[in-house]
Every structure is written in C-alpha cells, then in structure tokens.
Scaffold this active site. Sequence first.
Site: not given
Length: 160
Positions: A17, A41, A91, A128
């Site tokens: 980040h 999530k 990503r 994360s």
Amino acid sequence: MTKAIYPGTFDPPTNGHLNIIQRASLIFNPLIIAIGYNDQKPAPSFAIEERIGLLRQITSGISNVQIISFQGLLIDFAQSIEAQIIIRSLRNFSDFEFESDQAAINRQLSGIETMFFPADKETQMISSTLIRQLARNNSRLKLFIPEVIEDTVFKRLSAK
Ligand code: COA
C-alpha cells in the site's frame, strides 16, 4: 491539481500500500486514502480508528495525503468529495480481471475514471491477509510492513 482517491481495506496497511501511496502522491494532489468496507471479506481485525492511526504514521512524511473512512459505495463517496480519479493497484491477472470490471461499472455510474498502478515487484506478493497470518503465528513483519508500525501491528495481532 487533480484530486484522487485511493480506496482499500488496509487491514493492516503494508509496504505494498505504501508503495502505491508514494507513487500516486507524486502525481495527484490531494491524494485521499479512503478506508472502505469490503463485504466479501471477513470482519476486519483492526478498527477504523486503528487503521487511520497506522496510515497516518506511515504517511507522516507525505504532505498532500489525507486519510478518511467511508461507508456505502465507493463511487458515492468519491462523488461526494469530488474526486476526479480512483487509484487501484494491480498485483496479477486476477486483480486485473476483477478491477477492470469494477472500473467499468464505476465509470458508467459516475464518469469517474480508475487509474491502475502496477504493484512493485518487491511488494506484489504481500497481502494484508498474509500479514495477519504471519503475526498470529508469531512471525515478525519487518520485511512486509513499514518499520514505524511493525511493533504495534505485531503486538496487536500476535496477542490474539
Ligand atoms: N502490493 C501488495 N499488496 C497489495 C497491493 C500492492 N500494491 N495493493 C493491495 N494489496 C493487497 C491488500 O493488502 C489486500 O490484501 P487482502 O485481500 O489480504 O486484504 C488486497 O490486495 C486488496 O485489498 P485493497 O486494495 O486494500 O482493497 P480491497 O479490495 O480490500 O478494498 C474496497 C476494496 C474497500 C475499495 C471495495 O471493497 C469498496 O469499494 N467497497 C465499498 C463498496 C463498493 O463500492 N463496492 C463496489 C460495488 S459495485
């Protein structure tokens, strides 16, 4: 100057980040870091206030960044603050597939464009979720999150 919004869950923020924040803050002013809720999530490990505090610490040297949280749809919030660009990071191909659809929907709904930053080679494997798993298994996090928050994040997660 162009106002951009960089939304995410940031649970917790990582070197990945921070890399995007550093790069985007050189192009956009102000850069609004917006903590949102992803209902796909699990419930976040860090409260909103904690994530705001962590993001403040890691961006303390970047003057054109503001940190804020929002509820509801990203696009509604982006319009309410008159953001001109949404920043997202890619990503890999899975990110691209998901994020390109999301960007198209957001553009149709609001006219706001999304700009993608390719994740840095050094940080693209970080997530994360990985950070939370490492800390819960008592592994230190120095390689993956900014040093200034490493102790706080490690202690907070490894204590669980
Ligand atoms: N390098 C390494 N890792 C990165 C990275 C980078 N440059 N950028 C992101 N990541 C990781 C994050 O750590 C995170 O890991 P995790 O999945 O283990 O938590 C993951 O990539 C993606 O997270 P992030 O970019 O923080 O975003 P998100 O997908 O969790 O957040 C919101 C999404 C909050 C922006 C989105 O859910 C949202 O807009 N919610 C509001 C509701 C809404 O508008 N929904 C759309 C309906 S049309």
